[in-house]
Design a protein around this motif. Structure first.
Motif, PDB file in Angstrom:
ATOM      1  N   THR A 109       0.886  -1.154   0.161  1.00 29.80           N
ATOM      2  CA  THR A 109      -0.122   0.093   0.069  1.00 29.80           C
ATOM      3  C   THR A 109       0.813   1.246   0.278  1.00 29.80           C
ATOM      4  N   ASN A 110       0.287   2.437  -0.731  1.00 30.01           N
ATOM      5  CA  ASN A 110       1.084   3.686  -0.532  1.00 30.01           C
ATOM      6  C   ASN A 110       0.594   4.393   0.351  1.00 30.01           C
ATOM      7  N   ARG A 111       1.126   4.308   1.565  1.00 26.47           N
ATOM      8  CA  ARG A 111       0.468   5.284   2.681  1.00 26.47           C
ATOM      9  C   ARG A 111       1.407   6.591   2.795  1.00 26.47           C
ATOM     10  N   MET A 112       0.674   7.808   2.443  1.00 29.22           N
ATOM     11  CA  MET A 112       1.373   9.093   2.484  1.00 29.22           C
ATOM     12  C   MET A 112       0.716   9.928   3.375  1.00 29.22           C
ATOM     13  N   PRO A 113       1.687  10.719   4.206  1.00 27.68           N
ATOM     14  CA  PRO A 113       0.973  11.930   5.049  1.00 27.68           C
ATOM     15  C   PRO A 113      -0.083  12.816   4.269  1.00 27.68           C
ATOM     16  N   ARG A 114      -1.198  13.461   4.712  1.00 24.82           N
ATOM     17  CA  ARG A 114      -2.105  13.858   3.952  1.00 24.82           C
ATOM     18  C   ARG A 114      -1.422  15.124   3.267  1.00 24.82           C
ATOM     19  N   TRP A 115      -0.490  15.898   3.663  1.00 21.93           N
ATOM     20  CA  TRP A 115       0.020  17.104   2.964  1.00 21.93           C
ATOM     21  C   TRP A 115       0.549  16.350   1.402  1.00 21.93           C
ATOM     22  N   ALA A 116       1.189  15.124   1.570  1.00 20.59           N
ATOM     23  CA  ALA A 116       1.833  14.742   0.500  1.00 20.59           C
ATOM     24  C   ALA A 116       0.806  14.114  -0.491  1.00 20.59           C
ATOM     25  N   GLU A 117      -0.465  13.802  -0.055  1.00 21.15           N
ATOM     26  CA  GLU A 117      -1.741  13.266  -0.692  1.00 21.15           C
ATOM     27  C   GLU A 117      -1.945  14.418  -1.524  1.00 21.15           C
ATOM     28  N   ARG A 118      -1.990  15.782  -1.180  1.00 20.44           N
ATOM     29  CA  ARG A 118      -2.212  16.886  -1.565  1.00 20.44           C
ATOM     30  C   ARG A 118      -1.482  17.199  -2.844  1.00 20.44           C
ATOM     31  N   PHE A 119      -0.177  17.265  -2.417  1.00 21.00           N
ATOM     32  CA  PHE A 119       0.845  17.523  -3.077  1.00 21.00           C
ATOM     33  C   PHE A 119       0.635  16.631  -4.804  1.00 21.00           C
ATOM     34  N   PHE A 120       0.624  15.297  -4.339  1.00 28.88           N
ATOM     35  CA  PHE A 120       1.024  14.312  -5.304  1.00 28.88           C
ATOM     36  C   PHE A 120      -0.322  13.480  -5.523  1.00 28.88           C
ATOM     37  N   PRO A 121      -1.553  14.116  -5.972  1.00 27.13           N
ATOM     38  CA  PRO A 121      -2.726  13.446  -6.026  1.00 27.13           C
ATOM     39  C   PRO A 121      -2.751  12.146  -6.984  1.00 27.13           C
ATOM     40  N   ALA A 122      -2.096  12.132  -8.022  1.00 25.85           N
ATOM     41  CA  ALA A 122      -1.853  11.204  -8.945  1.00 25.85           C
ATOM     42  C   ALA A 122      -1.178   9.849  -8.455  1.00 25.85           C
ATOM     43  N   ALA A 257      17.296  15.910 -14.138  1.00 25.66           N
ATOM     44  CA  ALA A 257      16.659  15.389 -12.624  1.00 25.66           C
ATOM     45  C   ALA A 257      15.683  14.320 -12.987  1.00 25.66           C
ATOM     46  N   ALA A 258      14.925  14.228 -13.974  1.00 20.93           N
ATOM     47  CA  ALA A 258      14.049  12.767 -14.373  1.00 20.93           C
ATOM     48  C   ALA A 258      15.220  12.004 -14.844  1.00 20.93           C
ATOM     49  N   THR A 259      14.917  10.672 -14.453  1.00 21.96           N
ATOM     50  CA  THR A 259      16.056   9.378 -14.973  1.00 21.96           C
ATOM     51  C   THR A 259      15.766   9.383 -16.252  1.00 21.96           C
ATOM     52  N   LYS A 260      16.912   8.411 -16.942  1.00 18.83           N
ATOM     53  CA  LYS A 260      16.740   8.159 -18.086  1.00 18.83           C
ATOM     54  C   LYS A 260      15.694   7.189 -18.433  1.00 18.83           C
ATOM     55  N   LYS A 261      15.527   6.159 -17.519  1.00 17.43           N
ATOM     56  CA  LYS A 261      14.672   4.942 -17.883  1.00 17.43           C
ATOM     57  C   LYS A 261      13.485   5.597 -17.907  1.00 17.43           C
ATOM     58  N   LYS A 262      12.318   4.680 -18.488  1.00 14.60           N
ATOM     59  CA  LYS A 262      10.914   5.175 -18.446  1.00 14.60           C
ATOM     60  C   LYS A 262      10.326   4.944 -17.161  1.00 14.60           C
ATOM     61  N   GLN A 263       9.823   6.090 -16.528  1.00 13.76           N
ATOM     62  CA  GLN A 263       9.231   6.008 -15.189  1.00 13.76           C
ATOM     63  C   GLN A 263       7.698   6.031 -15.092  1.00 13.76           C
ATOM     64  N   TYR A 264       7.318   5.346 -14.142  1.00 17.43           N
ATOM     65  CA  TYR A 264       5.930   5.060 -13.974  1.00 17.43           C
ATOM     66  C   TYR A 264       5.548   5.945 -12.433  1.00 17.43           C
ATOM     67  N   VAL A 265       4.054   6.453 -12.507  1.00 14.28           N
ATOM     68  CA  VAL A 265       3.853   7.158 -11.497  1.00 14.28           C
ATOM     69  C   VAL A 265       3.763   6.181 -10.064  1.00 14.28           C
TER      70      VAL A 265
END
Lengths: 265, 76
Positions: A109-122, A257-265
């Motif tokens: 499971t991807n458990r994030m604090p609420r502030w992180a959920e707001r910043f990174f909704p995807a 800053a983004a890595t060379k390999k294809k990245q998934y969300v």
């Protein structure tokens, strides 16, 4: 360095000096480790700042090596693993020198604090996929593991290396050396924002000074010198060039800053 | 423990049982007569690799044990 365990001294774990960190190179290339120190980047002023977080610790499992290695494959589920949703072996082979290589896929499971959920909704809706590679060497009585997340990587990458071996002080126990690195490419994005901000500010300072001189000269009853009119035009041109260069540099930093390999969300 | 492919959980259990027995009784003791779990593993992999593709899980092309580090390495 800091210990990897949450509570000080839990499980008999103790922190291990930073020396081990110097051997690591981050994913996707990056600055080579600075001699004799933690992974660092050098800013324009020559200041060294560590990139990402690191921890290391030495712990013990109260069981003999063969029992520990067997238990390793039967770890899930357990009362502390409610966040682990699935477990699968996706590769396994025995090498010519009798070592067992395995790759285990876990979803958590991807458990994030609420502030992180707001910043990174995807990111909220997606579980985390984690691969754990391992080498079991029964002749040397050691096991080495490497674990890392293969999605959500643009947000954060966590890597862990462990080495399990017979406890040198008690051969019916097993020693666990653990090292972990936490990094984020968002670090590079904030550097790009700073660079762009500073470049734009500098070009504004030029405009501000020239404008001031221009108006001052007019107040002094002089026609602004031909030179000032000329340099006013030049300043506008120069400002355009500076802004363009800053935008290019920022784009370059952001794409590095983004890595060379294809990245998934 | 569930497999990532819901239909594969039973195949996974059968394979795990076979593997755990072989691992403790043969492999760790240095007896490597052969892998008795090959068939079970094949069936399980067919199922789970299909599920992984369907869910677009990006496990391809990743170097085993991560990128190589150069000289300083603390494992055996």
């Amino acid at each position: 360095g800091s210990t990897c365990e949450a509570e000080a001294g839990s499980g008999g774990a103790r922190p291990v000096p930073e020396v081990a960190a110097a051997s690591r190179v981050p994913h996707g290339g990056g600055p080579a480790p600075a001699a004799g120190g933690a992974l660092a980047r050098v800013s324009g002023a020559g200041r060294r700042e560590p990139m990402g977080k690191h921890c290391a610790s030495l712990g013990v499992l109260r069981g003999p090596w063969d029992q520990v290695f067997a238990a390793f494959w039967q770890r899930y589920p357990n009362p502390y693993s409610k966040h682990v949703l699935t477990e699968d072996i996706v590769h396994r082979e025995v090498t010519a020198d009798q070592k067992l290589l395995s790759r285990r896929l876990l979803t958590k499971t991807n458990r994030m604090p609420r502030w992180a959920e707001r910043f990174f909704p995807a990111n909220v809706a997606h579980s985390v996929y984690i691969l754990e590679d391992s080498i079991v060497d029964p002749q040397n009585r050691t096991m080495t593991t490497y674990t890392w997340n293969i999605n959500h990587a643009r947000l954060m990458v966590v890597e862990e290396r462990c080495v399990y071996c017979v406890n040198p002080e008690n051969s019916s126990w097993t020693e666990v050396k653990r090292e972990a690195w936490v990094s984020s490419s968002l670090f590079g994005v904030s550097r790009a924002i700073q660079e762009f901000g500073l470049a734009r500010f500098k070009s504004n300072v030029t405009k501000s000074t020239k404008g001031f001189e221009y108006v001052l000269a007019k107040l002094q009853g002089e026609a602004p010198s031909k030179t000032l009119v000329e340099t006013a035009k030049e300043a506008t041109e120069k400002a355009k060039e500076t802004a363009l260069a800053a935008t290019e540099k920022a784009k370059d930093l952001a794409s590095k800053a983004a890595t060379k390999k294809k990245q998934y969300v | 423990m569930n497999s990532v492919g819901e239909a594969c959980t039973e195949l996974k259990r059968e394979y795990d049982q076979c593997f755990n027995r072989w691992f403790a009784e043969k492999f760790l003791k240095g007896e490597n007569a052969g892998d008795p779990c090959v068939q079970l593993f094949k069936r399980y992999q067919l199922c789970v690799q299909k599920a992984i593709k369907e869910k677009d899980i990006p496990i391809e092309g990743l170097e085993f044990m991560g990128p190589s580090k150069g000289k300083a390495e603390n494992s055996s």
